[in-house]
Enzyme design. Structure first.
Site, short mmCIF file in Angstrom:
data_model
loop_
_atom_site.label_atom_id
_atom_site.label_comp_id
_atom_site.label_asym_id
_atom_site.label_seq_id
_atom_site.Cartn_x
_atom_site.Cartn_y
_atom_site.Cartn_z
N GLU A 1 5.07 2.41 8.34
CA GLU A 1 4.90 3.11 9.32
C GLU A 1 5.27 4.42 9.06
O GLU A 1 6.18 4.58 7.98
CB GLU A 1 5.31 2.67 10.63
CG GLU A 1 4.99 1.30 11.10
CD GLU A 1 5.33 0.85 12.58
OE1 GLU A 1 6.09 1.57 12.97
OE2 GLU A 1 4.67 -0.27 12.86
N GLU B 1 2.66 -11.63 -3.22
CA GLU B 1 2.38 -10.57 -3.42
C GLU B 1 2.97 -9.95 -4.62
O GLU B 1 2.57 -9.14 -5.37
CB GLU B 1 2.46 -9.65 -1.80
CG GLU B 1 2.41 -8.13 -2.25
CD GLU B 1 2.47 -7.42 -1.16
OE1 GLU B 1 2.15 -7.97 -0.15
OE2 GLU B 1 2.51 -6.17 -1.26
N ILE C 1 -1.54 3.45 3.67
CA ILE C 1 -2.27 1.79 3.83
C ILE C 1 -3.54 1.89 2.56
O ILE C 1 -4.29 2.64 2.67
CB ILE C 1 -2.92 1.42 5.01
CG1 ILE C 1 -1.73 1.80 6.18
CG2 ILE C 1 -3.63 0.26 4.90
CD1 ILE C 1 -0.51 0.73 5.77
N GLN D 1 5.98 9.52 -24.99
CA GLN D 1 6.63 10.33 -25.65
C GLN D 1 5.93 9.85 -27.07
O GLN D 1 5.84 11.05 -28.01
CB GLN D 1 8.04 9.57 -25.76
CG GLN D 1 9.20 10.42 -26.71
CD GLN D 1 9.57 11.74 -26.13
OE1 GLN D 1 9.12 11.89 -24.84
NE2 GLN D 1 9.81 12.65 -26.87
N LEU D 2 5.74 8.93 -27.44
CA LEU D 2 5.02 8.84 -28.87
C LEU D 2 3.57 9.30 -29.10
O LEU D 2 3.20 9.41 -30.16
CB LEU D 2 4.90 6.95 -28.99
CG LEU D 2 6.07 6.41 -29.47
CD1 LEU D 2 6.28 5.04 -29.44
CD2 LEU D 2 7.05 6.84 -30.75
N SER E 1 10.82 -0.02 3.87
CA SER E 1 11.38 -1.25 3.63
C SER E 1 11.92 -1.91 4.63
O SER E 1 12.05 -3.31 4.78
CB SER E 1 12.80 -0.68 2.65
OG SER E 1 12.42 0.10 1.66
N GLY F 1 3.24 12.38 -27.87
CA GLY F 1 3.51 13.70 -28.14
C GLY F 1 3.01 14.39 -27.00
O GLY F 1 2.64 13.89 -25.75
C1 LIG Z 1 0.16 4.21 -3.03
C2 LIG Z 1 0.80 3.35 -2.12
C3 LIG Z 1 0.31 2.34 -1.65
C4 LIG Z 1 0.83 1.41 -0.51
N1 LIG Z 1 -0.14 0.21 0.00
C5 LIG Z 1 0.39 -0.15 1.07
C6 LIG Z 1 -0.49 -0.90 1.96
O1 LIG Z 1 -1.44 -1.40 1.55
N2 LIG Z 1 0.21 -1.52 3.05
C7 LIG Z 1 1.51 -1.11 3.46
O2 LIG Z 1 1.89 -1.80 4.58
N3 LIG Z 1 2.25 -0.49 2.71
C8 LIG Z 1 1.66 0.05 1.73
N4 LIG Z 1 2.62 1.08 1.06
C9 LIG Z 1 4.00 1.36 1.59
C10 LIG Z 1 4.95 0.77 0.65
O3 LIG Z 1 5.05 -0.56 0.62
C11 LIG Z 1 6.37 1.67 1.00
O4 LIG Z 1 6.34 3.02 0.70
C12 LIG Z 1 7.43 0.85 0.27
O5 LIG Z 1 7.69 -0.45 0.94
C13 LIG Z 1 8.89 1.53 0.42
O6 LIG Z 1 9.25 1.99 1.97
P1 LIG Z 1 9.41 3.59 2.48
O7 LIG Z 1 8.35 4.29 1.81
O8 LIG Z 1 9.48 3.81 3.81
O9 LIG Z 1 10.73 3.90 1.75
P2 LIG Z 1 12.03 3.76 2.33
O10 LIG Z 1 12.24 2.14 3.11
O11 LIG Z 1 12.42 4.69 3.38
O12 LIG Z 1 12.84 3.81 1.27
C14 LIG Z 1 13.49 5.12 0.66
C15 LIG Z 1 14.62 4.57 -0.31
O13 LIG Z 1 15.64 3.92 0.32
C16 LIG Z 1 15.94 2.65 -0.59
N5 LIG Z 1 16.43 1.77 0.44
C17 LIG Z 1 15.90 1.44 1.54
N6 LIG Z 1 16.42 0.30 2.17
C18 LIG Z 1 17.44 0.02 1.32
C19 LIG Z 1 18.45 -0.98 1.10
N7 LIG Z 1 18.77 -1.99 2.25
N8 LIG Z 1 19.35 -0.89 0.32
C20 LIG Z 1 19.30 -0.07 -0.86
N9 LIG Z 1 18.19 0.88 -0.71
C21 LIG Z 1 17.46 1.01 0.20
C22 LIG Z 1 14.34 2.24 -1.07
O14 LIG Z 1 14.77 1.41 -2.18
C23 LIG Z 1 13.83 3.56 -1.52
O15 LIG Z 1 14.56 4.11 -2.79
C24 LIG Z 1 1.96 1.95 -0.01
C25 LIG Z 1 2.69 3.00 -0.83
C26 LIG Z 1 2.17 3.61 -1.53
C27 LIG Z 1 2.93 4.83 -2.22
#
Ligand SMILES: Cc1cc2nc3c(=O)[nH]c(=O)nc-3n(C[C@H](O)[C@H](O)[C@H](O)COP(=O)(O)OP(=O)(O)OC[C@H]3O[C@@H](n4cnc5c(N)ncnc54)[C@H](O)[C@@H]3O)c2cc1C
Length: 385
Positions: A128, A242, A158, A336-337, A133, A339
């Protein structure tokens, strides 16, 4: 290194999948990157070729193959000979299992034939705008209205957001519990279900990634997968597969980048000799070869554990972490390789580099993978403090 997990029937299947990808995907990949998505017909063609959900029951049109190596081969050959924009593994191995494993007989009769034929394209919506995460923090909610759930909320990033016909949506059905989530199947055309922007991305240009909005969507009770309130448990269960699926793909792209680069360093000349003749190049290629073989062996072993029903969340997270971090390093070395050519979009390695940057973020970030593995070691701050 010779891979030891495949039998002659797998190799035969690999040849036929490679031919499909070379004929039906590769020639059009550039056009689809410009258009920002693959055509729906590609799923129908893959379905007709028997490449959608090989594991599905024959009564739904599947081949009933209980051996994940066949799915592994589809992922690998798509990455090598097809295009990463064709998110066949999302359909086959990430979303369809929710229908197969959680669906009632009635739900499977209703949806599985279309999923296997490619008429119904799949997506899963967890992330959302305010939470990714931290899945338990999601705000999308569904209220029990007797014969239906009233769904309200927004999802973002998504995959297959625009193409999808059936979206497995994670929504809060129990506002009193942080983990009170359920899984609802939202169908194309339901009133109040709207697609937002198709998001512009750094890479994965042929993969559609979109926003989804749910405004008072009446989701029939028959569209809930599994039991109410169990969504968090289901997500955790399915995320292990997954993550292995993701690792399989990352290894295939890293191996492909390595092969492309090996050819390149034998051809490209500097200071009167192929750049592959420099010790630096030889050492870099040798290190990558060794790391790729080691990681591939680990991933292959986990595919056998998945087949045996013994894949743990920690092992799958380990594979995702290892493969995505290695893929990132390999892509960087390979650019890098190459260039300056490595920075030019007309060279595949340049596109692979930007495509690969997401691997350490989606399907759970590297940091979250480390958290899962660490907790499996008993290093859980809630239990230790
Ligand atoms: C191209 C693409 C396709 C995707 N497809 C889907 C899909 O089909 N369905 C779907 O539901 N989602 C999808 N996603 C979403 C994706 O799974 C999330 O972007 C991902 O899980 C990270 O969540 P976030 O972007 O909210 O990052 P955040 O949760 O905001 O994280 C930001 C940073 O904080 C760090 N962080 C967060 N919590 C912790 C913790 N407890 N400890 C240490 N570090 C932490 C993270 O590792 C990251 O570096 C997609 C994303 C992309 C870019």
């Amino acid at each position: 290194m010779k891979r030891v997990i495949f039998e002659p029937e797998h190799e035969q299947f690999r040849d036929s999948v490679a031919r499909f990808m070379q004929a039906e995907v590769a020639p059009y990949a550039e056009k689809w990157r410009e258009e920002g998505m693959v055509p729906r017909e590609l799923y129908l063609k893959a379905g007709a070729q028997g490449l959608l959900c090989t594991w599905a029951d024959e009564k739904y049109g599947g081949a009933g193959i209980d051996d994940f190596r066949f799915e592994q081969i589809i992922i690998e050959e798509n990455m090598r000979h097809g295009d990463i924009g064709f998110y066949i593994n999302l359909h086959n191995d990430l979303v369809a299992p929710y229908f197969d494993k959680l669906g009632t007989e009635e739900q499977k009769d209703r949806w599985m034939p279309g999923i296997v034929s490619g008429e119904k394209i799949l997506a899963v919506a967890m992330t959302e705008p305010s939470t990714g995460s931290d899945l338990a923090g999601m705000k999308t909610r569904a209220e029990d209205k007797g014969d239906h759930w009233l769904l309200n909320g927004a999802k973002t990033y998504i995959s297959n957001g625009i193409l999808s016909d059936l979206v497995v949506v994670a929504a809060r059905t129990d506002p009193t519990s942080r983990h009170g989530l359920s899984l609802l199947v939202v169908e194309r055309g339901m009133e109040g279900f709207e697609r937002g922007r198709k998001l512009a991305k750094m890479g994965l240009h042929a993969q559609d990634t979109a926003e989804l909005f749910f405004n008072d969507v009446k989701v029939p009770k028959e569209n809930m997968l599994g039991d109410p309130g169990q969504g968090f448990r289901y997500l955790a269960r399915f995320l292990a597969q997954e993550r292995l699926v993701a690792a399989i793909g990352f290894m295939a792209t890293a191996q492909t980048a390595f092969d492309i680069t090996l050819d390149y360093v034998k051809e490209r000349k500097a200071f009167g000799k192929p750049i592959g003749a420099f010790q630096n190049t030889r050492f870099k290629m040798a290190s990558m070869r060794t790391e790729l073989d080691a990681a591939q062996t680990y991933v292959d072993q986990l595919v056998l554990l998945l087949n045996a029903g013994e894949l743990s969340a920690e092992d799958a997270s380990g594979a995702k972490l290892l493969a995505s971090e290695l893929e990132g390093r390999v892509m960087d070395e390979c650019v890098q390789l190459h260039g300056g050519a490595g920075y030019m979009e007309e060279y595949r390695i340049s596109r692979m580099y930007t495509d690969a940057r997401i691997s350490r973020i989606f399907a759970g970030t590297s940091e979250i993978m480390r958290e899962i593995i660490g907790r499996g070691l008993g290093l859980d701050e809630r239990k230790l403090s």
